[in-house]
Design a protein around this motif. Structure first.
Motif, short mmCIF file in Angstrom:
data_model
loop_
_atom_site.label_atom_id
_atom_site.label_comp_id
_atom_site.label_asym_id
_atom_site.label_seq_id
_atom_site.Cartn_x
_atom_site.Cartn_y
_atom_site.Cartn_z
N LYS A 172 -14.30 -7.72 17.03
CA LYS A 172 -13.08 -7.53 16.24
C LYS A 172 -12.32 -6.30 16.74
O LYS A 172 -12.89 -5.23 16.89
N ARG A 173 -11.03 -6.48 16.99
CA ARG A 173 -10.20 -5.39 17.48
C ARG A 173 -9.69 -4.55 16.32
O ARG A 173 -9.22 -5.08 15.33
N ARG A 174 -9.78 -3.25 16.45
CA ARG A 174 -9.27 -2.34 15.42
C ARG A 174 -7.77 -2.21 15.55
O ARG A 174 -7.24 -2.08 16.65
N ARG A 175 -7.10 -2.24 14.45
CA ARG A 175 -5.65 -2.07 14.44
C ARG A 175 -5.33 -0.68 13.93
O ARG A 175 -5.73 -0.30 12.83
N HIS A 176 -4.62 0.07 14.73
CA HIS A 176 -4.27 1.44 14.35
C HIS A 176 -3.21 1.45 13.26
O HIS A 176 -2.35 0.59 13.21
N LEU A 177 -3.29 2.45 12.42
CA LEU A 177 -2.34 2.59 11.32
C LEU A 177 -1.20 3.52 11.72
O LEU A 177 -1.41 4.53 12.40
N THR A 178 -0.01 3.18 11.27
CA THR A 178 1.15 4.04 11.50
C THR A 178 1.11 5.19 10.48
O THR A 178 0.40 5.11 9.47
N PRO A 179 1.87 6.24 10.73
CA PRO A 179 1.92 7.33 9.75
C PRO A 179 2.38 6.85 8.37
O PRO A 179 1.87 7.31 7.34
N ALA A 180 3.32 5.92 8.32
CA ALA A 180 3.79 5.40 7.03
C ALA A 180 2.67 4.66 6.31
O ALA A 180 2.52 4.79 5.08
N GLU A 181 1.87 3.90 7.05
CA GLU A 181 0.76 3.18 6.43
C GLU A 181 -0.28 4.15 5.89
O GLU A 181 -0.82 3.95 4.81
N LYS A 182 -0.53 5.22 6.62
CA LYS A 182 -1.49 6.22 6.14
C LYS A 182 -0.99 6.90 4.87
O LYS A 182 -1.75 7.16 3.95
N ARG A 183 0.34 7.19 4.82
CA ARG A 183 0.91 7.81 3.62
C ARG A 183 0.79 6.88 2.41
O ARG A 183 0.46 7.33 1.30
N VAL A 184 1.04 5.59 2.62
CA VAL A 184 0.95 4.63 1.50
C VAL A 184 -0.50 4.50 1.04
O VAL A 184 -0.76 4.46 -0.16
N LEU A 185 -1.46 4.44 1.96
CA LEU A 185 -2.86 4.37 1.55
C LEU A 185 -3.26 5.62 0.76
O LEU A 185 -3.97 5.53 -0.24
N SER A 186 -2.79 6.77 1.19
CA SER A 186 -3.07 8.01 0.46
C SER A 186 -2.44 7.97 -0.93
O SER A 186 -3.08 8.35 -1.92
N ALA A 187 -1.21 7.50 -1.02
CA ALA A 187 -0.53 7.40 -2.32
C ALA A 187 -1.23 6.39 -3.22
O ALA A 187 -1.30 6.58 -4.43
N LEU A 188 -1.75 5.32 -2.65
CA LEU A 188 -2.49 4.33 -3.45
C LEU A 188 -3.74 4.95 -4.05
O LEU A 188 -4.10 4.66 -5.19
N GLN A 189 -4.42 5.82 -3.30
CA GLN A 189 -5.60 6.48 -3.85
C GLN A 189 -5.22 7.44 -4.97
O GLN A 189 -5.97 7.61 -5.92
N THR A 190 -4.05 8.04 -4.87
CA THR A 190 -3.60 8.99 -5.89
C THR A 190 -3.05 8.30 -7.12
O THR A 190 -3.37 8.67 -8.26
N HIS A 191 -2.18 7.30 -6.92
CA HIS A 191 -1.44 6.69 -8.02
C HIS A 191 -1.98 5.35 -8.50
O HIS A 191 -1.46 4.80 -9.47
N GLY A 192 -2.96 4.80 -7.84
CA GLY A 192 -3.49 3.50 -8.24
C GLY A 192 -2.91 2.38 -7.41
O GLY A 192 -2.81 2.50 -6.20
N SER A 193 -2.47 1.32 -8.04
CA SER A 193 -2.00 0.15 -7.30
C SER A 193 -0.48 0.12 -7.19
O SER A 193 0.23 0.74 -7.97
N ALA A 194 -0.01 -0.60 -6.18
CA ALA A 194 1.42 -0.84 -6.03
C ALA A 194 1.78 -2.06 -6.88
O ALA A 194 0.95 -2.96 -7.06
#
Length: 74
Positions: free
Chosen positions: A2-24
């Motif tokens: 399985k090939r790993r797909r790198h995350l963009t800075p925007a994707e990393k920010r959204v994942l971090s915000a999801l951990q802080t604020h819950g779900s979108a």
């Protein structure tokens, strides 16, 4: 293998915000079935939510998107 797909800075920010604020949340703009957008902490994140779901970092259930059990930051 399985090939790993790198995350963009925007994707990393959204994942971090999801951990802080819950779900979108999916907000429907009109009665039409295809007129919606994803919002997280008062900001639109539709395109990023779609790319994270395709990469397997989010689980979309109904009108909520949540990180998968173990997010991997590549």
């Amino acid at each position: 293998m399985k090939r790993r797909r790198h995350l963009t800075p925007a994707e990393k920010r959204v994942l971090s915000a999801l951990q802080t604020h819950g779900s979108a949340l999916r907000i429907w703009g009109s009665p039409r079935q295809d007129d919606y957008s994803w919002w997280l902490a008062g900001r639109p994140v539709t395109r990023v939510i779609h790319s994270l779901a395709v990469k397997g970092h989010l689980q979309v259930e109904g009108d909520q998107a949540r990180p998968t059990a173990s997010p991997i930051y590549a």
